[in-house]
Write a protein that holds these residues in place. Structure first.
Motif, PDB file in Angstrom:
ATOM      1  N   TYR A 142       0.844  -1.198   0.000  1.00 51.04           N
ATOM      2  CA  TYR A 142       0.000   0.000   0.000  1.00 51.04           C
ATOM      3  C   TYR A 142       0.878   1.247   0.000  1.00 51.04           C
ATOM      4  N   LYS A 143       0.296   2.390  -0.259  1.00 53.47           N
ATOM      5  CA  LYS A 143       1.080   3.610  -0.431  1.00 53.47           C
ATOM      6  C   LYS A 143       1.727   4.090   0.860  1.00 53.47           C
ATOM      7  N   ILE A 144       0.973   4.139   1.953  1.00 54.09           N
ATOM      8  CA  ILE A 144       1.523   4.753   3.163  1.00 54.09           C
ATOM      9  C   ILE A 144       1.692   3.769   4.320  1.00 54.09           C
ATOM     10  N   PHE A 145       1.399   2.515   4.093  1.00 51.98           N
ATOM     11  CA  PHE A 145       1.692   1.475   5.075  1.00 51.98           C
ATOM     12  C   PHE A 145       1.939   0.183   4.320  1.00 51.98           C
ATOM     13  N   ASP A 146       2.459  -0.807   5.014  1.00 52.21           N
ATOM     14  CA  ASP A 146       2.802  -2.061   4.349  1.00 52.21           C
ATOM     15  C   ASP A 146       1.661  -3.065   4.318  1.00 52.21           C
ATOM     16  N   PHE A 147       0.948  -3.175   5.447  1.00 47.99           N
ATOM     17  CA  PHE A 147      -0.091  -4.203   5.550  1.00 47.99           C
ATOM     18  C   PHE A 147      -1.298  -3.693   6.312  1.00 47.99           C
ATOM     19  N   GLN A 148      -2.441  -4.274   6.014  1.00 44.10           N
ATOM     20  CA  GLN A 148      -3.606  -4.128   6.864  1.00 44.10           C
ATOM     21  C   GLN A 148      -3.530  -5.208   7.945  1.00 44.10           C
ATOM     22  N   SER A 149      -4.298  -5.043   8.999  1.00 42.40           N
ATOM     23  CA  SER A 149      -4.183  -5.961  10.135  1.00 42.40           C
ATOM     24  C   SER A 149      -5.271  -7.020  10.152  1.00 42.40           C
ATOM     25  N   ASP A 150      -5.949  -7.221   9.006  1.00 43.10           N
ATOM     26  CA  ASP A 150      -7.028  -8.201   8.944  1.00 43.10           C
ATOM     27  C   ASP A 150      -6.770  -9.199   7.816  1.00 43.10           C
ATOM     28  N   ILE A 151      -7.812  -9.910   7.404  1.00 42.20           N
ATOM     29  CA  ILE A 151      -7.642 -10.982   6.423  1.00 42.20           C
ATOM     30  C   ILE A 151      -7.280 -10.472   5.030  1.00 42.20           C
ATOM     31  N   ASN A 152      -7.291  -9.162   4.819  1.00 45.42           N
ATOM     32  CA  ASN A 152      -6.796  -8.639   3.544  1.00 45.42           C
ATOM     33  C   ASN A 152      -5.299  -8.908   3.398  1.00 45.42           C
ATOM     34  N   ASP A 153      -4.618  -9.056   4.523  1.00 49.76           N
ATOM     35  CA  ASP A 153      -3.208  -9.454   4.523  1.00 49.76           C
ATOM     36  C   ASP A 153      -3.038 -10.603   5.515  1.00 49.76           C
ATOM     37  N   GLN A 154      -2.597 -10.296   6.734  1.00 41.50           N
ATOM     38  CA  GLN A 154      -2.490 -11.307   7.781  1.00 41.50           C
ATOM     39  C   GLN A 154      -3.118 -10.730   9.044  1.00 41.50           C
ATOM     40  N   VAL A 155      -3.756 -11.581   9.830  1.00 39.07           N
ATOM     41  CA  VAL A 155      -4.446 -11.095  11.021  1.00 39.07           C
ATOM     42  C   VAL A 155      -3.415 -10.745  12.086  1.00 39.07           C
ATOM     43  N   TYR A 156      -3.295  -9.451  12.359  1.00 38.21           N
ATOM     44  CA  TYR A 156      -2.338  -8.933  13.342  1.00 38.21           C
ATOM     45  C   TYR A 156      -3.125  -8.220  14.433  1.00 38.21           C
ATOM     46  N   ASP A 157      -3.081  -8.756  15.655  1.00 37.36           N
ATOM     47  CA  ASP A 157      -3.805  -8.157  16.766  1.00 37.36           C
ATOM     48  C   ASP A 157      -2.881  -7.668  17.869  1.00 37.36           C
ATOM     49  N   GLY A 158      -1.617  -7.478  17.559  1.00 37.25           N
ATOM     50  CA  GLY A 158      -0.693  -6.883  18.495  1.00 37.25           C
ATOM     51  C   GLY A 158      -0.172  -7.826  19.558  1.00 37.25           C
ATOM     52  N   ALA A 159       0.447  -7.213  20.588  1.00 40.57           N
ATOM     53  CA  ALA A 159       1.157  -7.980  21.607  1.00 40.57           C
ATOM     54  C   ALA A 159       0.230  -8.754  22.531  1.00 40.57           C
ATOM     55  N   GLY A 160      -1.023  -8.334  22.646  1.00 39.65           N
ATOM     56  CA  GLY A 160      -1.942  -8.989  23.567  1.00 39.65           C
ATOM     57  C   GLY A 160      -2.307 -10.405  23.187  1.00 39.65           C
ATOM     58  N   THR A 161      -2.050 -10.789  21.954  1.00 41.41           N
ATOM     59  CA  THR A 161      -2.398 -12.144  21.501  1.00 41.41           C
ATOM     60  C   THR A 161      -1.180 -13.060  21.420  1.00 41.41           C
ATOM     61  N   GLU A 162      -0.022 -12.564  21.822  1.00 39.10           N
ATOM     62  CA  GLU A 162       1.183 -13.393  21.797  1.00 39.10           C
ATOM     63  C   GLU A 162       1.094 -14.496  22.858  1.00 39.10           C
ATOM     64  N   THR A 163       1.718 -15.631  22.580  1.00 36.36           N
ATOM     65  CA  THR A 163       1.846 -16.706  23.553  1.00 36.36           C
ATOM     66  C   THR A 163       3.312 -17.133  23.606  1.00 36.36           C
ATOM     67  N   GLU A 164       3.672 -17.885  24.610  1.00 39.44           N
ATOM     68  CA  GLU A 164       5.049 -18.371  24.710  1.00 39.44           C
ATOM     69  C   GLU A 164       5.398 -19.239  23.507  1.00 39.44           C
ATOM     70  N   VAL A 165       4.449 -20.066  23.073  1.00 37.68           N
ATOM     71  CA  VAL A 165       4.704 -20.953  21.933  1.00 37.68           C
ATOM     72  C   VAL A 165       4.877 -20.156  20.647  1.00 37.68           C
ATOM     73  N   SER A 166       3.968 -19.220  20.378  1.00 45.15           N
ATOM     74  CA  SER A 166       4.053 -18.465  19.127  1.00 45.15           C
ATOM     75  C   SER A 166       5.295 -17.570  19.098  1.00 45.15           C
ATOM     76  N   ASN A 167       5.658 -16.978  20.234  1.00 48.95           N
ATOM     77  CA  ASN A 167       6.864 -16.157  20.279  1.00 48.95           C
ATOM     78  C   ASN A 167       8.119 -16.998  20.077  1.00 48.95           C
ATOM     79  N   GLN A 168       8.142 -18.173  20.699  1.00 54.32           N
ATOM     80  CA  GLN A 168       9.297 -19.053  20.524  1.00 54.32           C
ATOM     81  C   GLN A 168       9.403 -19.500  19.073  1.00 54.32           C
TER      82      GLN A 168
END
Length: 400
Positions: A142-168
């Motif tokens: 996109y012109k002024i950002f790289d990605f959207q945070s939903d299914i148009n790209d990848q679902v990104y919900d920030g640090a609150g959804t991180e887990t030990e397994v996913s971070n590792q």
């Protein structure tokens, strides 16, 4: 990453203090820990108000920064690492989260593959590599950002959804991408194959055939890796009245690009008479589908049919389906019974299969190479910062 878009207002807070500046590094305000600010759209500018309701001024762009490596901004009850850049576009406030690649992926992996245990970490690692590959290949989409945070790209919900397994999973695959002919692949993925994947160009006719995205069976013997998915087999039903209303509502929007000069208002006075599969690909997914009204009819792709027949209660979870149409005496549709398999477009990595493969001993590289045939896993970059820690500090890896 675009994390908020609003024509009204946006509230931003943090448990730690942060600074607000303009693009040219002029101070706007210093916000104390636990305090919030409100952003409002004001004549193509962003007006910022402190916790007392006092305006701190209206600006073209704003930057939210901190020196703390543990900083988390809170927006719409979601937590975000990194810094924030706020601007306006087409009458709306845009909040863009700026952060390094690995921190971004930590906010993606769990949301895409699920909240998995350590027995499925190889599936999380496969997802991390696929998500990183997608991000690197599509950066600057996109012109002024790289990605959207939903299914148009990848679902990104920030640090609150991180887990030990996913971070590792992210840390242990640091910098790794899937490549074909030494180039990052289109690392597409989806929920459930239903027993077999399909080829990319069969789903998207405008795309060139990609040798690493061929049809692959997820079965070994009589058992499929993705059988545990609730969408491995499914059934949905509509009355004739329900499906006619859904199709008349959705079809104009879906086909507007295909038929730019078509006057779809003419369908209002026509009845729905025909729903039929015209052709299938080798995986038995619907390639061409006919939707016929009293006078007019349309041939659409299986993926277009999924969007056109999506209602509030039911949807076609994949294009791997068959229809049984019951008719009234006048030939109009009385009811539609649809049985299908899988969830998603069916190209690339099946996430439910990856989860099962991980449990029975497949490594993440084996999972990736099973779905992306002929690819190699290549470490594109290194970052010493992540080697000995489970929670990353907020410094750029040099990728974003």
């Amino acid at each position: 990453v675009l994390i908020a878009r609003s024509s009204q207002s946006v509230n931003i807070s943090s448990k730690e203090a942060f600074a607000v500046k303009t693009d040219d590094n002029q101070d706007v305000g210093f916000i104390s820990a636990g305090q919030s600010v409100e952003l409002r759209f004001n004549e193509n500018r962003v007006e910022i108000y402190d916790a007392t309701g006092k305006s701190l001024g209206a600006y073209g762009n704003l930057i939210f920064t901190t020196k703390s490596s543990t900083q988390r901004y809170i927006i719409n009850n979601k937590q975000y690492r990194g810094s924030l850049w706020v601007t306006t576009q087409e009458g709306k406030i845009l909040v863009i989260n700026r952060l390094d690649m690995e921190s971004y992926l930590m906010g993606v992996v769990r949301n895409e593959i699920g909240n998995l245990g350590m027995d499925q970490i190889e599936a999380s690692k496969a997802q991390a590599v696929a998500a990183r590959t997608y991000a690197i290949k599509n950066k600057g989409k996109y012109k002024i950002f790289d990605f959207q945070s939903d299914i148009n790209d990848q679902v990104y919900d920030g640090a609150g959804t991180e887990t030990e397994v996913s971070n590792q999973a992210v840390i242990e695959t640091l910098g790794e991408v899937a490549e074909y002919d030494s180039k990052p692949i289109d690392a597409v993925f989806y929920s459930t194959a239903g027993g077999v994947t399909t080829r990319s160009h069969w789903v998207c006719k405008s795309s060139d055939p990609k040798p690493y995205l061929n049809s692959v069976s997820t079965k070994i013997g009589d058992k499929a890796f993705d059988e545990a998915s609730p969408y491995y087999r499914w059934e949905v039903k509509w009355t004739g009245e329900e499906i006619e209303k859904i199709i008349k509502t959705n079809l104009p929007a879906v086909l507007a690009v295909v038929y730019p000069n078509e006057d779809f208002t003419k369908l209002a006075n026509q009845r729905l008479y025909n729903l039929a599969v015209v052709s299938r690909d080798s995986s038995q997914r619907v390639q061409e589908f006919k939707i016929g009204f009293t006078k007019d009819s349309y041939i659409v792709t299986g993926e277009q049919a999924r969007r056109i027949m999506r209602g509030e209660k039911y949807m076609l979870y994949s294009s791997l389906f068959r229809l049984d149409v019951m008719r009234n005496a006048d030939g109009t549709i009385q009811s539609v019974n649809c049985k299908g398999a899988g969830f998603g477009h069916g190209v690339g990595m099946c996430q439910y299969s990856a989860r099962e493969m991980s449990k029975i001993g497949y490594s993440y590289k084996q999972i990736l190479k099973f779905f992306y045939r002929g690819t190699d896993i290549h470490k594109m970059y290194w970052c010493d910062l992540f080697r000995s820690q489970k929670t990353p500090a907020l410094h750029s890896t040099g990728v974003f």
